[in-house]
Design a protein around this motif. Structure first.
Motif, PDB file in Angstrom:
ATOM      1  N   GLN A   4      76.883  27.477 -14.406  1.00  0.00           N
ATOM      2  CA  GLN A   4      76.602  27.191 -12.996  1.00  0.00           C
ATOM      3  C   GLN A   4      77.002  28.377 -12.120  1.00  0.00           C
ATOM      4  OE1 GLN A   4      78.646  23.727 -11.551  1.00  0.00           O
ATOM      5  NE2 GLN A   4      78.039  24.075  -9.437  1.00  0.00           N
ATOM      6  N   PHE A   5      78.164  28.960 -12.383  1.00  0.00           N
ATOM      7  CA  PHE A   5      78.629  30.108 -11.597  1.00  0.00           C
ATOM      8  C   PHE A   5      77.748  31.333 -11.828  1.00  0.00           C
ATOM      9  CE2 PHE A   5      83.123  28.175 -11.790  1.00  0.00           C
ATOM     10  CZ  PHE A   5      82.896  27.434 -10.634  1.00  0.00           C
ATOM     11  N   THR A   7      74.613  31.346 -12.654  1.00  0.00           N
ATOM     12  CA  THR A   7      73.321  31.094 -12.005  1.00  0.00           C
ATOM     13  C   THR A   7      73.419  31.324 -10.501  1.00  0.00           C
ATOM     14  OG1 THR A   7      72.728  29.527 -13.737  1.00  0.00           O
ATOM     15  CG2 THR A   7      71.504  29.370 -11.669  1.00  0.00           C
ATOM     16  N   GLN A   8      74.474  30.836  -9.880  1.00  0.00           N
ATOM     17  CA  GLN A   8      74.649  31.048  -8.439  1.00  0.00           C
ATOM     18  C   GLN A   8      74.821  32.530  -8.115  1.00  0.00           C
ATOM     19  OE1 GLN A   8      77.958  28.485  -7.474  1.00  0.00           O
ATOM     20  NE2 GLN A   8      76.685  26.663  -7.392  1.00  0.00           N
ATOM     21  N   GLU A   9      75.609  33.220  -8.914  1.00  0.00           N
ATOM     22  CA  GLU A   9      75.793  34.659  -8.694  1.00  0.00           C
ATOM     23  C   GLU A   9      74.479  35.408  -8.891  1.00  0.00           C
ATOM     24  OE1 GLU A   9      78.417  38.450 -10.319  1.00  0.00           O
ATOM     25  OE2 GLU A   9      78.932  36.446 -11.004  1.00  0.00           O
ATOM     26  N   GLU A  11      71.408  34.369  -8.429  1.00  0.00           N
ATOM     27  CA  GLU A  11      70.514  34.160  -7.287  1.00  0.00           C
ATOM     28  C   GLU A  11      70.977  34.942  -6.053  1.00  0.00           C
ATOM     29  OE1 GLU A  11      67.588  32.983  -7.482  1.00  0.00           O
ATOM     30  OE2 GLU A  11      67.732  32.023  -9.436  1.00  0.00           O
ATOM     31  N   HIS A  12      72.261  34.929  -5.792  1.00  0.00           N
ATOM     32  CA  HIS A  12      72.788  35.671  -4.645  1.00  0.00           C
ATOM     33  C   HIS A  12      72.547  37.176  -4.817  1.00  0.00           C
ATOM     34  CE1 HIS A  12      75.387  36.789  -1.323  1.00  0.00           C
ATOM     35  NE2 HIS A  12      75.951  37.659  -2.136  1.00  0.00           N
TER      36      HIS A  12
END
Length: 168
Positions: A4-5, A7-9, A11-12
């Protein structure tokens, strides 16, 4: 949780990389800070290419760069490099969504033909060290190239030095 982390990183940081690549002017693509350095166009294309490596990292246990046949286009065409970037980001995103927490723990190896150049090591370690950090390293180089040619650096983590000084 790590997935999850990541994936968020991902995208950012795609957004930040896009801003940086979009800031590169066509007129400076042949700029080269030293005899042994890449041109600005070559460096931009390398940054765009790293996103393609997510596919081999996330979908194969052994990734052989010698069999890789990615068409990259002209390093002196920033529009082609941006198109390469966008295409590779979509492939990387799809590969990332195929991962599981368990697959992040599986060992992964990079080869060039018969020569092992990285690994074996856990895929999650490769994601951070080889993919994410590799992009950050080369983005830092690109920022130096942009400043050396008198171009504006986009803010990726807030205002840039130039922004905070009122554009001076």
């Amino acid at each position: 949780m790590m997935l999850q982390f990541l994936t968020q990183e991902f995208e950012h940081e795609v957004t930040s990389t896009r801003k940086l690549l979009e800031a590169i002017p066509e007129k400076d693509l042949r700029y080269k800070p030293s005899e042994i350095s890449w041109t600005m166009g070559e460096l931009a294309q390398h940054i765009a290419t790293i996103y393609y490596w997510y596919v081999g990292t996330f979908t194969q246990d052994v990734y052989d760069m010698a069999t890789d046949r990615l068409e990259r286009g002209d390093t002196n065409d920033i529009k082609a490099t941006l198109a390469l970037f966008e295409s590779n980001v979509e492939k990387a995103r799809a590969a990332l969504t195929s991962l599981t927490e368990e697959k992040l723990q599986d060992n992964w190896t990079m080869k060039v033909g018969d020569r092992v150049v990285l690994g074996p090591m856990p895929r999650g370690v490769v994601a951070r060290g080889f993919l994410f950090n590799h992009i950050y390293h080369h983005r830092g180089e690109m920022i130096v190239y942009l400043r050396a040619t008198g171009n504006k650096v986009p803010g990726m983590y807030g205002p840039t030095y130039e922004d905070s000084r009122g554009g001076r």
